[in-house]
Design a protein around this motif. Structure first.
Motif, short mmCIF file in Angstrom:
data_model
loop_
_atom_site.label_atom_id
_atom_site.label_comp_id
_atom_site.label_asym_id
_atom_site.label_seq_id
_atom_site.Cartn_x
_atom_site.Cartn_y
_atom_site.Cartn_z
N ARG A 85 0.85 -1.20 0.00
CA ARG A 85 0.00 0.00 0.00
C ARG A 85 0.88 1.25 0.00
O ARG A 85 1.04 1.90 -1.03
N ASP A 86 1.52 1.57 1.12
CA ASP A 86 2.37 2.77 1.16
C ASP A 86 3.56 2.61 0.21
O ASP A 86 3.95 3.55 -0.49
N HIS A 121 3.72 4.36 12.63
CA HIS A 121 3.90 4.43 11.17
C HIS A 121 4.81 5.63 10.92
O HIS A 121 4.38 6.77 10.96
N HIS A 155 7.74 7.83 8.78
CA HIS A 155 8.35 8.12 7.48
C HIS A 155 9.78 8.60 7.66
O HIS A 155 10.19 9.03 8.74
N ASN A 174 9.40 4.61 4.20
CA ASN A 174 8.94 4.20 5.52
C ASN A 174 10.06 3.54 6.30
O ASN A 174 11.18 3.44 5.82
ZN LIG Z 1 2.64 6.54 5.12
#
Ligand SMILES: [Zn+2]
Length: 382
Positions: A11-12, A192, A194, A228
């Motif tokens: 997804r990301d 989560h 970054h 990420n």
């Molecule tokens: Zn993200």
């Protein structure tokens, strides 16, 4: 305490500009993540349309152990699409910072509260497991996030994701904030992070130290902008720096990294932590000497743990011990007096060619020194 991994490569990771996986690639990556033992796979965004819904269905069918979760905005239509994709779990995200609420959406905190509450009710009514993500939480008012999470917890949310959406958290300040959050609302909480400042792994580890029990990762750190927190870095840091049990198959990381790098058309840097081709190479004299005596002198963990092996390479910084060791390994013999000139030639060769020497290169240099030693003096003229 075992930390659980929600991997969002599909997804990301796929949201990285220019990255687009085929259905076959997504299924192959999901199967590999499942085999590696990740607990949950965030496999895509069903609201993108029928094509992505079909891919999600295939992923759900192919994965045996991991949970598969679909990413949704706090919108009923997204939930409809998630149901159509056959997943049993949804991750619903809501902007948490005033910057995102007011500037991006022209909305208020009250709107966010109402929207996410309605959405969670709707999803649980449909029998879905729901996790809630606070987008841009690192720039949000902590009191707002704490209140909202407390309220949602009563509605049966299975976990909360705290997103450092643009990677602006720093580990020490983050630890203080997240500890207070976990004390106020037990969670479980997922981080989560970054990597805009190269701190995604550090912030993920800090969150675990603060009491977070889930980590959001991607293979090699693929993801929006700078990416990420990489699954391979987080897993090895949890195991070796925090000494926590990590039940993943860490030897799967290197093939997994190559699978994702190929599908994403993003070559792996040779020096990439844990999975890079050359991160277990040793060249400099001092390091090779140390590693030959005890690998722990210059290795934080055994390369075999991630399916790699140590390599001693000859180059500009090689010393006598390394040259002798590699000569022995290649079955090349030379008297001690030749060693110094051989080392000199090894360094010159590496500087000229800008790459480590092969066994054949070394053999040729040894022969050159031997020839120079035994060659008769130039015959006198006349
Ligand atoms: Zn993200």
């Amino acid at each position: 305490m075992e930390v659980r991994f929600c991997d969002t490569t599909l997804r990301d990771g796929e949201q990285t500009p220019g990255v687009a996986f085929t259905a076959e690639e997504k299924v192959a990556i999901a199967v590999a993540l499942d085999a590696a033992g990740v607990h949950q796979i965030e496999a895509g965004i069903p609201a993108m349309g029928p094509g992505e819904i079909e891919v999600l269905r295939r992923v759900v069918g192919a994965v045996e152990r991991a949970g598969v979760v679909a990413w949704c905005r706090a919108d009923q239509r997204d939930l409809d699409a998630a149901v159509a994709s056959g997943v049993s779990a949804v991750h619903v995200t809501i902007p948490a910072s005033d910057l995102h609420l007011r500037v991006k959406l022209g909305k208020t905190r009250a709107w966010a509260r109402e929207r996410i509450t309605a959405c969670v009710r709707d999803a649980t009514d449909r029998g879905l497991l729901v996790s809630v993500g606070f987008e841009d939480a690192s720039r949000a008012d902590d009191a707002f996030v704490t209140d909202l999470a407390g309220e949602l917890r009563g509605l049966g949310v299975t976990r909360f994701r705290w997103a450092d959406t643009v990677g602006v958290a720093n580990p020490i300040a983050l630890h203080t904030r997240l500890r207070a959050l976990v004390e106020a609302v037990p969670g479980p909480w997922e981080i989560h992070a970054h990597d805009d400042f190269g701190l995604a792994t550090a912030n993920t580890i800090a969150a675990v130290q603060a009491g977070f029990t889930w980590v959001s990762t991607t293979v090699t750190g693929l993801g929006e902008r700078a990416g990420n927190a990489p699954i391979e870095e987080v897993a090895m840091a949890l195991r070796h720096l925090l000494e926590l049990p990590v039940e993943l198959d860490t030897a799967a990381f290197r093939p997994l990294a190559r699978l994702v790098a190929g599908a994403a058309r993003r070559p792996l840097p040779a020096g990439k932590a844990v999975v890079g081709d050359e991160v277990f190479d040793h060249e400099s004299g001092i390091h090779v000497h140390g590693v030959l005596r005890a690998p722990a002198t210059y290795e934080p963990f055994d390369p075999a743990e991630v399916g790699a092996s140590r390599r001693l390479v000859l180059g500009k910084h090689s010393g006598r011990a390394a040259v002798r060791h590699l000569m022995d390994r290649h079955g090349i013999d030379a008297p001690d007096e030749d060693l110094e000139p051989i080392v000199g030639l090894v360094r010159a060769h590496a500087t000229t060619h800008k790459q480590p020497l092969s066994g054949d290169d070394l053999r040729a240099l040894v022969r050159r020194v031997a020839t120079g030693r035994t060659a008769p003096p130039t015959a006198p003229r006349g």
